[in-house]
Design a protein around this motif. Structure first.
Motif, PDB file in Angstrom:
ATOM      1  N   GLU A 117      71.348  41.061  21.465  1.00 47.89           N
ATOM      2  CA  GLU A 117      70.913  41.764  20.260  1.00 47.89           C
ATOM      3  C   GLU A 117      72.049  42.641  19.744  1.00 47.89           C
ATOM      4  O   GLU A 117      72.810  43.211  20.521  1.00 47.89           O
ATOM      5  CB  GLU A 117      69.681  42.631  20.549  1.00 47.89           C
ATOM      6  CG  GLU A 117      68.461  41.852  21.003  1.00 47.89           C
ATOM      7  CD  GLU A 117      67.289  42.772  21.309  1.00 47.89           C
ATOM      8  OE1 GLU A 117      67.489  44.008  21.217  1.00 47.89           O
ATOM      9  OE2 GLU A 117      66.215  42.268  21.657  1.00 47.89           O
ATOM     10  N   GLY A 118      72.126  42.780  18.437  1.00 49.47           N
ATOM     11  CA  GLY A 118      73.105  43.688  17.848  1.00 49.47           C
ATOM     12  C   GLY A 118      74.514  43.135  17.857  1.00 49.47           C
ATOM     13  O   GLY A 118      74.835  42.163  18.542  1.00 49.47           O
ATOM     14  N   SER A 119      75.356  43.769  17.079  1.00 50.16           N
ATOM     15  CA  SER A 119      76.734  43.332  16.930  1.00 50.16           C
ATOM     16  C   SER A 119      77.607  43.840  18.069  1.00 50.16           C
ATOM     17  O   SER A 119      77.510  44.997  18.476  1.00 50.16           O
ATOM     18  CB  SER A 119      77.298  43.832  15.593  1.00 50.16           C
ATOM     19  OG  SER A 119      78.688  43.599  15.511  1.00 50.16           O
TER      20      SER A 119
ATOM     21  N   GLY B 122      81.733  28.853  15.328  1.00 45.43           N
ATOM     22  CA  GLY B 122      80.456  29.311  14.783  1.00 45.43           C
ATOM     23  C   GLY B 122      79.566  29.927  15.840  1.00 45.43           C
ATOM     24  O   GLY B 122      78.927  30.960  15.612  1.00 45.43           O
ATOM     25  N   VAL B 123      79.535  29.309  17.013  1.00 42.99           N
ATOM     26  CA  VAL B 123      78.741  29.859  18.120  1.00 42.99           C
ATOM     27  C   VAL B 123      79.277  31.234  18.508  1.00 42.99           C
ATOM     28  O   VAL B 123      78.508  32.179  18.726  1.00 42.99           O
ATOM     29  CB  VAL B 123      78.764  28.906  19.335  1.00 42.99           C
ATOM     30  CG1 VAL B 123      78.165  29.587  20.567  1.00 42.99           C
ATOM     31  CG2 VAL B 123      77.995  27.628  19.025  1.00 42.99           C
ATOM     32  N   GLY B 124      80.595  31.370  18.566  1.00 42.58           N
ATOM     33  CA  GLY B 124      81.187  32.652  18.917  1.00 42.58           C
ATOM     34  C   GLY B 124      80.861  33.739  17.907  1.00 42.58           C
ATOM     35  O   GLY B 124      80.568  34.885  18.282  1.00 42.58           O
ATOM     36  N   VAL B 125      80.898  33.380  16.624  1.00 43.77           N
ATOM     37  CA  VAL B 125      80.555  34.345  15.576  1.00 43.77           C
ATOM     38  C   VAL B 125      79.110  34.805  15.727  1.00 43.77           C
ATOM     39  O   VAL B 125      78.815  36.007  15.652  1.00 43.77           O
ATOM     40  CB  VAL B 125      80.775  33.730  14.173  1.00 43.77           C
ATOM     41  CG1 VAL B 125      80.203  34.636  13.092  1.00 43.77           C
ATOM     42  CG2 VAL B 125      82.260  33.483  13.918  1.00 43.77           C
TER      43      VAL B 125
ATOM     44  N   PRO C 121      79.968  50.854  22.705  1.00 44.94           N
ATOM     45  CA  PRO C 121      78.976  51.657  23.435  1.00 44.94           C
ATOM     46  C   PRO C 121      79.508  53.032  23.803  1.00 44.94           C
ATOM     47  O   PRO C 121      80.714  53.278  23.812  1.00 44.94           O
ATOM     48  CB  PRO C 121      78.713  50.811  24.682  1.00 44.94           C
ATOM     49  CG  PRO C 121      79.988  50.051  24.887  1.00 44.94           C
ATOM     50  CD  PRO C 121      80.500  49.743  23.502  1.00 44.94           C
ATOM     51  N   ASP C 122      78.571  53.931  24.106  1.00 44.67           N
ATOM     52  CA  ASP C 122      78.963  55.252  24.594  1.00 44.67           C
ATOM     53  C   ASP C 122      79.768  55.096  25.889  1.00 44.67           C
ATOM     54  O   ASP C 122      79.536  54.194  26.693  1.00 44.67           O
ATOM     55  CB  ASP C 122      77.721  56.112  24.878  1.00 44.67           C
ATOM     56  CG  ASP C 122      76.979  56.458  23.587  1.00 44.67           C
ATOM     57  OD1 ASP C 122      77.620  56.414  22.522  1.00 44.67           O
ATOM     58  OD2 ASP C 122      75.777  56.772  23.663  1.00 44.67           O
ATOM     59  N   GLY C 123      80.707  55.991  26.065  1.00 38.73           N
ATOM     60  CA  GLY C 123      81.521  55.916  27.268  1.00 38.73           C
ATOM     61  C   GLY C 123      82.773  55.089  27.104  1.00 38.73           C
ATOM     62  O   GLY C 123      83.479  54.828  28.087  1.00 38.73           O
ATOM     63  N   ALA C 124      83.069  54.655  25.853  1.00 36.15           N
ATOM     64  CA  ALA C 124      84.302  53.895  25.613  1.00 36.15           C
ATOM     65  C   ALA C 124      85.507  54.792  25.856  1.00 36.15           C
ATOM     66  O   ALA C 124      85.409  56.021  25.750  1.00 36.15           O
ATOM     67  CB  ALA C 124      84.309  53.373  24.180  1.00 36.15           C
ATOM     68  N   PRO C 125      86.647  54.214  26.217  1.00 34.89           N
ATOM     69  CA  PRO C 125      87.850  55.022  26.480  1.00 34.89           C
ATOM     70  C   PRO C 125      88.178  55.945  25.318  1.00 34.89           C
ATOM     71  O   PRO C 125      87.942  55.625  24.158  1.00 34.89           O
ATOM     72  CB  PRO C 125      88.937  53.954  26.667  1.00 34.89           C
ATOM     73  CG  PRO C 125      88.194  52.733  27.101  1.00 34.89           C
ATOM     74  CD  PRO C 125      86.877  52.791  26.393  1.00 34.89           C
ATOM     75  N   GLU C 126      88.725  57.095  25.641  1.00 35.42           N
ATOM     76  CA  GLU C 126      89.070  58.079  24.622  1.00 35.42           C
ATOM     77  C   GLU C 126      90.016  57.472  23.581  1.00 35.42           C
ATOM     78  O   GLU C 126      90.993  56.812  23.920  1.00 35.42           O
ATOM     79  CB  GLU C 126      89.744  59.299  25.280  1.00 35.42           C
ATOM     80  CG  GLU C 126      89.998  60.435  24.312  1.00 35.42           C
ATOM     81  CD  GLU C 126      90.571  61.652  25.033  1.00 35.42           C
ATOM     82  OE1 GLU C 126      90.610  61.626  26.275  1.00 35.42           O
ATOM     83  OE2 GLU C 126      90.986  62.592  24.345  1.00 35.42           O
TER      84      GLU C 126
ATOM     85  N   PRO D 171      74.607  38.536  16.013  1.00 33.46           N
ATOM     86  CA  PRO D 171      73.427  37.719  15.738  1.00 33.46           C
ATOM     87  C   PRO D 171      72.774  38.009  14.388  1.00 33.46           C
ATOM     88  O   PRO D 171      71.930  37.234  13.926  1.00 33.46           O
ATOM     89  CB  PRO D 171      72.475  38.080  16.892  1.00 33.46           C
ATOM     90  CG  PRO D 171      73.348  38.631  17.957  1.00 33.46           C
ATOM     91  CD  PRO D 171      74.455  39.338  17.231  1.00 33.46           C
ATOM     92  N   ASN D 172      73.155  39.132  13.749  1.00 33.73           N
ATOM     93  CA  ASN D 172      72.559  39.474  12.459  1.00 33.73           C
ATOM     94  C   ASN D 172      73.150  38.665  11.308  1.00 33.73           C
ATOM     95  O   ASN D 172      72.605  38.660  10.203  1.00 33.73           O
ATOM     96  CB  ASN D 172      72.748  40.965  12.174  1.00 33.73           C
ATOM     97  CG  ASN D 172      72.047  41.835  13.196  1.00 33.73           C
ATOM     98  OD1 ASN D 172      70.934  41.544  13.626  1.00 33.73           O
ATOM     99  ND2 ASN D 172      72.705  42.905  13.631  1.00 33.73           N
ATOM    100  N   LEU D 173      74.262  37.983  11.547  1.00 32.92           N
ATOM    101  CA  LEU D 173      74.875  37.163  10.508  1.00 32.92           C
ATOM    102  C   LEU D 173      74.166  35.820  10.386  1.00 32.92           C
ATOM    103  O   LEU D 173      73.682  35.263  11.378  1.00 32.92           O
ATOM    104  CB  LEU D 173      76.351  36.910  10.819  1.00 32.92           C
ATOM    105  CG  LEU D 173      77.333  38.072  10.647  1.00 32.92           C
ATOM    106  CD1 LEU D 173      78.708  37.658  11.149  1.00 32.92           C
ATOM    107  CD2 LEU D 173      77.401  38.496   9.182  1.00 32.92           C
ATOM    108  N   GLU D 174      74.110  35.300   9.160  1.00 37.72           N
ATOM    109  CA  GLU D 174      73.662  33.929   8.941  1.00 37.72           C
ATOM    110  C   GLU D 174      74.894  33.048   9.083  1.00 37.72           C
ATOM    111  O   GLU D 174      75.815  33.102   8.271  1.00 37.72           O
ATOM    112  CB  GLU D 174      73.062  33.761   7.542  1.00 37.72           C
ATOM    113  CG  GLU D 174      72.434  32.396   7.304  1.00 37.72           C
ATOM    114  CD  GLU D 174      71.254  32.147   8.229  1.00 37.72           C
ATOM    115  OE1 GLU D 174      71.318  31.151   8.990  1.00 37.72           O
ATOM    116  OE2 GLU D 174      70.297  32.942   8.205  1.00 37.72           O
TER     117      GLU D 174
END
Length: 287
Positions: free
Chosen positions: A265-267, A77-80, A272-277, A85-88
């Motif tokens: 913050e956020g999922s 649950g902590v990992g989820v 993120p930008d710059g992820a491998p092609e 963090p937007n999930l209940e």
């Protein structure tokens, strides 16, 4: 989040296989009502459960869910919650699952204070494995495997939580449907780790800690002058042996959840930008 969601929206199409009269029916109904009352819906709710009768609850609820292994529901649950963090996030367990093999995880989940709720169905027995003494069983509770009782003082989950630095501790009773739903709702709305211990009688293997016993012995804290913001007063109530209390024993109004302290913050599913092609193509294919 939907504003017109009903608690029945959280019911799955799977029929519970609990024994008729099991307290877990009432516990689950209160969880669903609380989720609906707080404005959540199945699409933003994640239920994690462990092993035992309580472990089936994610199957019977309509939401995202994971049925984990014995004693390990809380770290999942902590990992989820950390991943999104937007999930209940609501973790469900039993007294054997949570306070024996899972006791270490319980202590650290409490002290970490992640913004999630933990509902424990405490029937003071191992029900799924046919009636052995559990960590919360009375010292003289006789079973087939402990004919003279466990001969150990029972674990007090609420005292354990307070000792670990809990910011929200409540005691509920599955048979008091309205009050139970209110307490779970308060745990959900609390900023931090909301722990609700629920007396959820086992009608098959425990003929001592029955519905009648709890009805006759429970005193609602709202009918007393208890100050829920006073940790010493909470411990005094928890230590009492002559009376069982129902309600919010302690709440820290200044609680700051772990993820806020860490700036999470956020999922994490957002690449993120710059992820491998080609990474985004792989993610889209996966999802």
């Amino acid at each position: 989040m939907s504003s017109d969601v009903r608690f029945t929206d959280f019911k799955s199409d799977k029929q519970p296989t609990w024994c008729p009269g099991c307290g877990d029916f009432g516990t689950m109904n209160g969880m669903m009502k609380a989720l609906a009352e707080t404005g959540n819906d199945p699409d933003n709710t994640f239920v994690v459960a462990g092993i035992g009768c309580s472990g089936k609850i994610g199957t019977y609820m309509h939401s995202y869910a994971l049925h984990g292994v014995h004693g390990r529901a809380l770290p999942v649950g902590v990992g989820v919650k950390m991943a999104n963090p937007n999930l209940e996030v609501m973790v469900a367990g039993g007294d054997g699952d949570g306070f024996s093999i899972g006791a270490g995880h319980f202590i650290h989940a409490v002290r970490r204070n992640v913004d999630m709720s933990y509902v424990v169905m405490d029937n003071r027995i191992y029900g799924l494995t046919k009636g052995q003494a559990s960590p919360t069983s009375r010292e003289d509770f006789e079973t087939s495997t402990s004919p003279e009782g466990p001969q150990m003082a029972p674990v007090n989950p609420k005292a354990l939580a307070m000792a670990a630095g809990a910011t929200f501790v409540a005691q509920s009773f599955s048979s008091d449907s309205q009050r139970h739903a209110e307490l779970v709702q308060e745990a959900i709305e609390h900023d931090g780790f909301g722990f609700v211990n629920v007396y959820s009688p086992c009608v098959t293997f425990n003929d001592v800690d029955t519905y009648d016993y709890f009805r006759d012995s429970l005193v609602d804290l709202d009918e007393t002058d208890h100050d829920r913001h006073d940790s010493d007063a909470a411990m005094d109530k928890i230590r009492e042996t002559e009376t069982e209390y129902m309600g919010v024993l302690y709440q820290d109004e200044d609680s700051v959840p772990y993820e806020k302290r860490q700036g999470i913050e956020g999922s994490m599913a957002e690449i993120p930008d710059g992820a491998p092609e080609g990474a985004m193509d792989l993610v889209r294919e996966f999802y």
